[in-house]
Design a protein around this motif. Structure first.
Motif, PDB file in Angstrom:
ATOM      1  N   ALA A 157       0.951  -1.278  -0.021  1.00 26.30           N
ATOM      2  CA  ALA A 157      -0.102   0.164  -0.195  1.00 26.30           C
ATOM      3  C   ALA A 157       1.127   1.072   0.109  1.00 26.30           C
ATOM      4  N   PHE A 158       1.748   1.172   0.709  1.00 25.74           N
ATOM      5  CA  PHE A 158       2.969   2.279   0.755  1.00 25.74           C
ATOM      6  C   PHE A 158       3.452   2.657  -0.719  1.00 25.74           C
ATOM      7  N   LEU A 159       3.868   1.666  -1.122  1.00 32.21           N
ATOM      8  CA  LEU A 159       4.479   1.555  -2.433  1.00 32.21           C
ATOM      9  C   LEU A 159       3.540   2.122  -3.427  1.00 32.21           C
ATOM     10  N   PHE A 160       2.234   1.711  -3.424  1.00 29.99           N
ATOM     11  CA  PHE A 160       1.324   2.239  -4.229  1.00 29.99           C
ATOM     12  C   PHE A 160       0.795   3.727  -4.348  1.00 29.99           C
ATOM     13  N   LEU A 161       0.938   4.227  -2.880  1.00 31.95           N
ATOM     14  CA  LEU A 161       0.750   5.770  -2.761  1.00 31.95           C
ATOM     15  C   LEU A 161       1.694   6.370  -3.270  1.00 31.95           C
ATOM     16  N   VAL A 162       3.119   5.940  -3.055  1.00 25.40           N
ATOM     17  CA  VAL A 162       4.215   6.599  -3.565  1.00 25.40           C
ATOM     18  C   VAL A 162       4.218   6.753  -4.913  1.00 25.40           C
ATOM     19  N   VAL A 163       3.780   5.575  -5.643  1.00 22.48           N
ATOM     20  CA  VAL A 163       3.943   5.811  -7.147  1.00 22.48           C
ATOM     21  C   VAL A 163       2.625   6.714  -7.541  1.00 22.48           C
ATOM     22  N   PHE A 164       1.374   6.448  -7.101  1.00 24.08           N
ATOM     23  CA  PHE A 164       0.379   7.334  -7.112  1.00 24.08           C
ATOM     24  C   PHE A 164       0.800   8.934  -7.079  1.00 24.08           C
ATOM     25  N   ALA A 165       1.496   9.218  -5.941  1.00 23.98           N
ATOM     26  CA  ALA A 165       1.671  10.576  -5.963  1.00 23.98           C
ATOM     27  C   ALA A 165       2.817  10.904  -6.792  1.00 23.98           C
ATOM     28  N   ALA A 166       3.672  10.133  -7.110  1.00 26.94           N
ATOM     29  CA  ALA A 166       4.526  10.585  -8.165  1.00 26.94           C
ATOM     30  C   ALA A 166       4.101  10.647  -9.636  1.00 26.94           C
ATOM     31  N   CYS A 167       3.134   9.888  -9.818  1.00 28.80           N
ATOM     32  CA  CYS A 167       2.274  10.032 -11.124  1.00 28.80           C
ATOM     33  C   CYS A 167       1.666  11.529 -11.173  1.00 28.80           C
ATOM     34  N   TRP A 168       0.778  11.580 -10.045  1.00 18.94           N
ATOM     35  CA  TRP A 168      -0.139  12.761  -9.995  1.00 18.94           C
ATOM     36  C   TRP A 168       1.044  14.165 -10.003  1.00 18.94           C
ATOM     37  N   TRP A 169       1.878  13.882  -9.433  1.00 21.70           N
ATOM     38  CA  TRP A 169       3.052  15.501  -9.495  1.00 21.70           C
ATOM     39  C   TRP A 169       3.382  15.411 -10.897  1.00 21.70           C
ATOM     40  N   LYS A 170       3.775  14.251 -11.540  1.00 24.83           N
ATOM     41  CA  LYS A 170       4.471  14.542 -12.898  1.00 24.83           C
ATOM     42  C   LYS A 170       3.213  14.910 -13.880  1.00 24.83           C
ATOM     43  N   ARG A 171       2.084  14.510 -13.757  1.00 24.43           N
ATOM     44  CA  ARG A 171       1.048  14.940 -14.669  1.00 24.43           C
ATOM     45  C   ARG A 171       0.791  16.655 -14.325  1.00 24.43           C
ATOM     46  N   ARG A 172       0.867  16.820 -13.237  1.00 25.82           N
ATOM     47  CA  ARG A 172       0.318  18.190 -12.883  1.00 25.82           C
ATOM     48  C   ARG A 172       1.915  19.158 -13.368  1.00 25.82           C
ATOM     49  N   GLN A 173       2.895  18.670 -13.350  1.00 22.67           N
ATOM     50  CA  GLN A 173       3.883  19.415 -13.987  1.00 22.67           C
ATOM     51  C   GLN A 173       3.912  19.349 -15.219  1.00 22.67           C
ATOM     52  N   ASN A 174       3.422  18.465 -15.964  1.00 22.62           N
ATOM     53  CA  ASN A 174       3.178  18.454 -17.625  1.00 22.62           C
ATOM     54  C   ASN A 174       2.037  19.566 -17.804  1.00 22.62           C
ATOM     55  N   ILE A 175       0.857  19.659 -16.952  1.00 21.59           N
ATOM     56  CA  ILE A 175      -0.069  20.767 -17.381  1.00 21.59           C
ATOM     57  C   ILE A 175       0.477  22.081 -17.340  1.00 21.59           C
ATOM     58  N   LEU A 176       1.067  22.438 -16.025  1.00 22.89           N
ATOM     59  CA  LEU A 176       1.768  23.736 -16.071  1.00 22.89           C
ATOM     60  C   LEU A 176       2.823  24.230 -17.299  1.00 22.89           C
ATOM     61  N   ARG A 177       3.449  23.290 -17.665  1.00 24.52           N
ATOM     62  CA  ARG A 177       4.542  23.400 -18.392  1.00 24.52           C
ATOM     63  C   ARG A 177       3.601  23.741 -19.802  1.00 24.52           C
ATOM     64  N   ALA A 178       2.549  22.859 -20.117  1.00 25.87           N
ATOM     65  CA  ALA A 178       1.767  23.182 -21.365  1.00 25.87           C
ATOM     66  C   ALA A 178       1.017  24.422 -21.208  1.00 25.87           C
ATOM     67  N   GLN A 179       0.605  24.741 -20.187  1.00 27.00           N
ATOM     68  CA  GLN A 179      -0.015  25.985 -20.093  1.00 27.00           C
ATOM     69  C   GLN A 179       0.988  27.167 -20.416  1.00 27.00           C
ATOM     70  N   LYS A 180       2.168  27.175 -19.912  1.00 27.43           N
ATOM     71  CA  LYS A 180       3.165  28.415 -20.062  1.00 27.43           C
ATOM     72  C   LYS A 180       3.580  28.247 -21.458  1.00 27.43           C
ATOM     73  N   LEU A 181       3.669  27.060 -22.362  1.00 27.29           N
ATOM     74  CA  LEU A 181       4.013  27.317 -23.595  1.00 27.29           C
ATOM     75  C   LEU A 181       2.834  27.848 -24.321  1.00 27.29           C
ATOM     76  N   ALA A 182       1.477  27.432 -24.127  1.00 20.35           N
ATOM     77  CA  ALA A 182       0.668  27.983 -24.816  1.00 20.35           C
ATOM     78  C   ALA A 182       0.484  29.484 -24.717  1.00 20.35           C
ATOM     79  N   ALA A 183       0.348  29.977 -23.486  1.00 20.16           N
ATOM     80  CA  ALA A 183       0.573  31.409 -23.229  1.00 20.16           C
ATOM     81  C   ALA A 183       1.866  32.340 -24.054  1.00 20.16           C
ATOM     82  N   ALA A 184       2.803  31.631 -24.118  1.00 23.85           N
ATOM     83  CA  ALA A 184       4.145  32.278 -24.747  1.00 23.85           C
ATOM     84  C   ALA A 184       3.640  32.358 -26.463  1.00 23.85           C
ATOM     85  N   ARG A 185       2.917  31.357 -26.780  1.00 23.24           N
ATOM     86  CA  ARG A 185       2.531  31.345 -28.356  1.00 23.24           C
ATOM     87  C   ARG A 185       1.396  32.357 -28.807  1.00 23.24           C
TER      88      ARG A 185
END
Length: 645
Positions: free
Chosen positions: A577-605
């Protein structure tokens, strides 16, 4: 050399039938040199001593002690300069363990000396054992008696190792100058039953008569298979007797033969009686209630005796006739021929007295004599239990003062401190049935090898600082499972230590255990159910003062009890369970970072388009403000007359 006993015919028949085999033995012995080791105790280098250029190996094999310079109290002691002594603080028993010794029969000789230090006790008093059998005790005044400055024993080596131990009696520190281990014939000094591997012979006296000069076999050109015996020279058998010394340079026949290999030199001198006192008498102090083997050496070297019946005498030992009508010429067949007579004597008093009483002719004669104390060899402790105790010694951090060297049970006069022994008649060995090491400052851990002490019926390790867990192997000690001796309680006391972990389920197998004290530790978990109900059956168990224990009356209640497998499964599930939570948190954090990065690129264009659109919106709004005026003007124009048609 010819040997006779009272039953001369029996020995002659034995010699006739055994002679071919004896020749084979002699050939085998003479084809090789006997095994020999000489140790210069306390020495850092190998040493050779004059006049025979004897090799002494540097000190090795000892279990403790310290080296020092030596003071030699007697002229017969080898000219060595160092010794090893054993302070009582190093333990009451200290040993030399010599390995890789070929199995066989050995002469073991020890020389003692004094430490050249005025601040130490000048004359220690201690006991000496070989292979677990006590054979010598140094008494007060030994350093001023030449014969007491060494001890010698004949012993069989059966397991390719030899143990020589020194036991403190609390009077000074045992001090050893040298050790000699000299192989002799396997049949040497065979005095008949019960001679053999079950006996040890201690040299009580060895005299060369008619010469006041002491000598070793090597000085007398003896063979190495004789063991290099020491012969004390005598000109008279007693200070009150009127004895006479004689000697010869003639060759003596029947010498240097197996099994004893006596040198010719001991027969080339003798003590004879006189006309005024024709009999000879010798007396020595002995230990009462012991058996002694007496060896008498004769050779007719008197020029006045040329035929049989000219000298006949009886030999009396402690008043009993040991040999009757001894006629050396008749028994050997000729003059200048060696004769050896042997007799075993049981002595009840403190004196051994030998009298040679003439029967025919005049004056008795004797060339040499030897007296050995017959000591039953001690039975040893089971080897696996000795090994287990040595493991326990290291694991528990046993203080140096305990010693624990040599054999734990023998000699019986010096058993190991804290160890109880019992002779197992069925196996013919000593076994360990008790350990009493309470309040000794122990700070180690209990090793699993304690289960190899399978005859234990009492274990007391309380009041120490022993750490770690209780090994589950304790529950397999068979001695704690079945009561062997009536009236003897089976006890295990591990109280007031620093033990942790849970109580092993295996302790429940000790169904005959009557006392179990585990109080005053850091144990935790549920008390095994097999132990919880035992106090109802006349057993005394104490689990108090362990904050983590639970499950029996007097202790706190336990929560849901899980088996070991359930605990392992639960721990595994929590980990997943602990490993699942760690993996889930890592995936959510990664997805969040990707969204923020995409928004920044769109704003720049989209930045230039947004700027122009903003300007257009502003222009439209300004145009809206101007349109009302234009609309008014337009309406005015429409109401005026057209200037153009």
């Amino acid at each position: 050399m010819r040997q006779r006993s009272p039953d001369v015919l029996r020995l002659w028949l034995l010699a006739v039938f055994a002679w071919p085999a004896l020749l084979g033995v002699l050939a085998a012995d003479r084809s090789k040199e006997p095994f020999t080791i000489r140790i210069s105790c306390g020495s850092f280098d190998d040493i050779r001593t004059a006049p025979t250029n004897t090799l002494w190996y540097r000190d090795f094999g000892y279990t403790g002690g310290r080296f020092a310079n030596a003071t030699r109290p007697s002229f017969i002691i080898p000219p060595l300069k160092t010794l090893r002594y054993f302070p009582l603080s190093d333990g009451p028993e200290n040993c030399y363990n010599i390995n890789n010794v070929p199995n066989g029969h050995y002469q073991v000789r020890l020389f003692f000396a004094l430490v050249a230090n005025p601040n130490l006790d000048s004359e220690p008093i201690f006991d000496v054992s070989v292979e677990g059998t006590l054979f010598s005790s140094l008494l007060l005044g030994w350093s001023s008696d030449d014969e007491s400055t060494f001890a010698e024993a004949l012993v069989f080596v059966q397991d390719s190792s030899l143990s020589i131990c020194f036991h403190s009696t609390g009077h000074g520190d045992p001090s050893i100058l040298s050790i000699e281990v000299l192989q002799i014939d396997d049949n040497a000094y065979n005095f008949g039953p019960p001679w053999g591997k079950g006996t040890v012979l201690r040299t009580a006296k060895r005299l060369k008569c008619g010469s006041g000069k002491p000598a070793f076999d090597e000085d007398l050109n003896g063979t190495h298979w004789g063991g290099d015996r020491f012969w004390l020279g005598l000109n008279t058998l007693s200070s009150s007797s009127d004895d006479q010394s004689i000697s010869t340079e003639n060759v003596i026949a029947e010498t240097s033969l197996a099994p004893n290999f006596y040198p010719q030199g001991i027969y080339q001198s003798a003590i004879v009686g006189t006309d005024r006192q024709p009999s000879l008498s010798f007396e020595m102090d002995v230990t009462p209630n012991k058996n002694y083997s007496v060896w008498l050496h004769f050779a007719e070297i008197d020029t006045g005796i040329t035929a049989e019946e000219q000298r006949v005498f009886d030999v009396l030992i402690n008043g009993d006739t040991a040999f009757k009508d001894v006629d050396i010429v008749r028994m050997t067949g000729e003059r200048f021929t060696a004769l050896v007579l042997n007799k075993t004597i049981a002595v009840s008093g403190t004196t051994l007295k030998i009298i040679l009483q003439p029967v025919k002719g005049t004056r008795a004669i004797i060339n040499a004599l030897e007296v050995f104390e017959i000591i039953p060899a001690e039975k040893k402790t089971l080897p696996e239990e000795v090994h287990a105790l040595r493991t326990l010694k290291g694991s528990l951090g046993l203080p140096l003062r305990f010693g624990w060297n040599g054999d734990p049970c023998v000699p019986q006069q010096h058993p190991w401190s804290g160890v109880d022994c019992q002779l197992d008649d069925t196996k013919g060995n000593w076994v360990i049935d008790g350990l009493g090491l309470d309040n000794q400052g122990l700070r180690g851990v209990i090793p699993g090898d304690i289960s190899k002490l399978r005859h234990l019926q009492s274990i007391n390790l309380s009041g120490n600082s022993i750490k770690g867990s209780i090994p589950s192997s304790v529950g397999t000690i068979s001695g704690l499972q079945v009561l062997i001796r009536k009236g003897f309680n089976l006890i295990m006391d591990l109280s007031y230590n620093e033990l942790n972990g849970s109580i092993p389920e295996s302790l429940g197998q000790l169904t005959s255990l009557q006392t179990l004290n585990l109080n005053g530790n850091h144990l935790s978990g549920r008390v095994p159910s097999s132990l919880g109900g035992r106090p109802l059956h006349r057993a005394r168990f104490n689990f108090t003062d362990n904050a983590g224990l639970c499950g029996i009356p007097g202790l706190r209640e336990c929560g849901p009890h899980l088996s070991v497998a359930a605990k392992i499964g639960l721990a595994f599930g929590v980990l997943l369970a602990f490993l699942f939570l760690v993996v889930f948190a890592a995936c959510w954090w990664k997805r969040r970072q990707n969204i923020l990065r995409a928004q920044k690129l769109a704003a720049a264009r989209e930045a230039p388009y947004a700027k122009s659109r903003t300007q257009f919106t502003r222009d439209v709004q300004m145009a809206k403000h101007q349109r009302p005026h234009e609309s008014t003007r337009s309406s005015n124009n429409e109401s005026s007359p057209h200037l153009l048609s």
